[in-house]
Design a protein around this motif. Sequence first.
Motif, PDB file in Angstrom:
ATOM      1  N   GLY A   8       7.066  -2.855-135.502  1.00 37.42           N
ATOM      2  CA  GLY A   8       6.498  -3.573-136.181  1.00 37.42           C
ATOM      3  C   GLY A   8       4.934  -3.096-136.790  1.00 37.42           C
ATOM      4  O   GLY A   8       4.578  -2.062-136.407  1.00 37.42           O
ATOM      5  N   VAL A   9       4.319  -3.995-137.214  1.00 40.23           N
ATOM      6  CA  VAL A   9       3.026  -3.843-137.872  1.00 40.23           C
ATOM      7  C   VAL A   9       2.094  -4.991-137.225  1.00 40.23           C
ATOM      8  O   VAL A   9       2.588  -6.242-137.321  1.00 40.23           O
ATOM      9  CB  VAL A   9       2.795  -4.027-139.320  1.00 40.23           C
ATOM     10  CG1 VAL A   9       1.495  -3.898-139.868  1.00 40.23           C
ATOM     11  CG2 VAL A   9       3.912  -2.933-139.923  1.00 40.23           C
ATOM     12  N   PRO A  10       0.885  -4.764-136.800  1.00 43.70           N
ATOM     13  CA  PRO A  10       0.187  -5.841-135.922  1.00 43.70           C
ATOM     14  C   PRO A  10      -0.232  -7.044-136.822  1.00 43.70           C
ATOM     15  O   PRO A  10      -0.339  -7.003-137.935  1.00 43.70           O
ATOM     16  CB  PRO A  10      -1.200  -4.838-135.468  1.00 43.70           C
ATOM     17  CG  PRO A  10      -0.879  -3.526-135.477  1.00 43.70           C
ATOM     18  CD  PRO A  10       0.333  -3.504-136.687  1.00 43.70           C
ATOM     19  N   CYS A  11      -0.183  -8.273-136.011  1.00 45.63           N
ATOM     20  CA  CYS A  11      -0.800  -9.589-136.610  1.00 45.63           C
ATOM     21  C   CYS A  11      -1.481  -9.949-135.435  1.00 45.63           C
ATOM     22  O   CYS A  11      -1.051 -10.041-134.235  1.00 45.63           O
ATOM     23  CB  CYS A  11       0.364 -10.270-137.110  1.00 45.63           C
ATOM     24  SG  CYS A  11      -0.227 -11.789-137.723  1.00 45.63           S
ATOM     25  N   SER A  12      -2.739 -10.683-135.795  1.00 44.72           N
ATOM     26  CA  SER A  12      -3.314 -11.340-134.560  1.00 44.72           C
ATOM     27  C   SER A  12      -2.556 -12.660-134.039  1.00 44.72           C
ATOM     28  O   SER A  12      -2.795 -12.771-132.817  1.00 44.72           O
ATOM     29  CB  SER A  12      -4.794 -11.927-135.302  1.00 44.72           C
ATOM     30  OG  SER A  12      -4.445 -12.891-136.067  1.00 44.72           O
ATOM     31  N   PHE A  13      -1.802 -13.124-134.709  1.00 43.51           N
ATOM     32  CA  PHE A  13      -0.778 -14.257-134.167  1.00 43.51           C
ATOM     33  C   PHE A  13       0.200 -13.639-132.992  1.00 43.51           C
ATOM     34  O   PHE A  13       0.666 -14.400-132.340  1.00 43.51           O
ATOM     35  CB  PHE A  13      -0.153 -15.062-135.093  1.00 43.51           C
ATOM     36  CG  PHE A  13      -1.281 -15.899-135.832  1.00 43.51           C
ATOM     37  CD1 PHE A  13      -2.367 -15.842-135.787  1.00 43.51           C
ATOM     38  CD2 PHE A  13      -0.403 -16.924-136.755  1.00 43.51           C
ATOM     39  CE1 PHE A  13      -3.283 -16.557-136.651  1.00 43.51           C
ATOM     40  CE2 PHE A  13      -1.163 -17.863-137.501  1.00 43.51           C
ATOM     41  CZ  PHE A  13      -2.504 -17.493-137.289  1.00 43.51           C
ATOM     42  N   LEU A  14       0.378 -12.352-133.285  1.00 46.89           N
ATOM     43  CA  LEU A  14       1.269 -11.615-132.548  1.00 46.89           C
ATOM     44  C   LEU A  14       1.036 -10.666-131.437  1.00 46.89           C
ATOM     45  O   LEU A  14       1.834 -10.009-130.749  1.00 46.89           O
ATOM     46  CB  LEU A  14       2.595 -11.136-133.312  1.00 46.89           C
ATOM     47  CG  LEU A  14       3.414 -12.164-134.344  1.00 46.89           C
ATOM     48  CD1 LEU A  14       4.348 -11.123-135.372  1.00 46.89           C
ATOM     49  CD2 LEU A  14       4.285 -12.984-133.566  1.00 46.89           C
ATOM     50  N   LYS A  15      -0.332 -10.380-131.501  1.00 42.39           N
ATOM     51  CA  LYS A  15      -0.717  -9.471-130.850  1.00 42.39           C
ATOM     52  C   LYS A  15      -0.516  -9.373-129.458  1.00 42.39           C
ATOM     53  O   LYS A  15      -0.264  -8.397-128.600  1.00 42.39           O
ATOM     54  CB  LYS A  15      -2.372  -9.553-130.802  1.00 42.39           C
ATOM     55  CG  LYS A  15      -3.205 -10.434-130.250  1.00 42.39           C
ATOM     56  CD  LYS A  15      -4.608 -10.334-130.377  1.00 42.39           C
ATOM     57  CE  LYS A  15      -5.333 -11.707-129.862  1.00 42.39           C
ATOM     58  NZ  LYS A  15      -6.631 -11.714-130.062  1.00 42.39           N
TER      59      LYS A  15
END
Length: 404
Positions: free
Chosen positions: A21-28
């Motif tokens: 994946g690629v990071p996202c603050s909602f999924l961190k």
Amino acid sequence: MLSTKIFGEELRKQGFTFYSGVPCSFLKSLINYAINELEYVAAANEGDAVAIASGAYLGGKKSVVLMQNSGLTNAVSPLTSLNYSFRIPILGFVSLRGEPGIPDEPQHELMGKITTQMLELMQIGWEYLSENIHEAREQLVRANEAIDNQKSYFFVVRKGTFDSEALKNQTQSVSQNYEKKTKRHDDQSPSRYEALATINALRDQNTVQLATTGMTGRELYEIEDAACNLYMVGSMGCVGSLGLGLAMSQPQKNIIVIDGDGSLLMRMGSLATNGYYHPNNMLHILLDNHVHDSTGGQNTVSHNMDFINIAASCGYARSIYVHNLQELKEEITAWKFNQTHTFLYMNISRKASELTGRPKIKPYEVKERLRQNIKNATTEVILTEKHSKKHFAQSGTGYNDEKC
């Protein structure tokens, strides 16, 4: 709010152990859990992440992709022309940045309105991930059923869904180039058909060949349609990432990725990812004719690129300029013997084979055939190892399972 650790373990129980994946603050938090506890490949972009996870699925692993909804647009090509066409299912988590009524950055406003519509247009089943663990377990069962039916499934994740999961200390591996050979004399510039025939002639029972979209896949099919081949359709630029996922999930197999200049130029960030993870069982061959052959012969910009130095700087252990078919044969043979992550570059002529048609086997049939081929080969290896252990035990050589 979901316990990230408990939810992550529920995913593991369902067999999902490979993440990209690629990071996202909602999924961190879920990303941190995957990095801490499982196998996580950090992709250069979301489309690459989808292709990496798809490659791992080909190798027998149930895969998860994680992305921000702005990156969902970057994943549309592989989702619609790789996963849909080949019926390669992945489990996705996409954040809902820009959810209507919740303040967010202006660049997320439109995507917040259309994220779920995009999933529906792509015919991907989806649900809003519940914050209740009992409901989330039921959702995972439904998602797993979709995966078993060869359909991708996505969870849309709202802000604050996961509780905090601290990222453990990360150790960065260092991938270095130790052998680089640039152009040393004139090119033979054979046809792509001749180059593919040379590559295919060296194939053995332990080899998988992934051919990029367009004429490369079509010509390989014409040379020999084999159960260990995959002919890409669409998803241009994704073959290298697909190869990475497959190589990592099947380390005992020899994975040969056959790329083209137009394809590689489209997703050059994949070179950095491939170089960082550097699976030794992956050979990446670029056949460069400097044109988009299957769409009318328009020039690419590859004549202005130094792919040997680029691959070397991205961490490919060996980056080799190949001048002729004999050198191509020698380098493939050397890679099989030495098992070192290798990039080969070869100039080819612009002439395409006049015999080239389209594969008569459907993409999802190619996928099923390849997965079965890999499964059968893996079973043979296991049976051979068991036989060897029995032989050593009977011969009194002191064979010790714990050391093997």
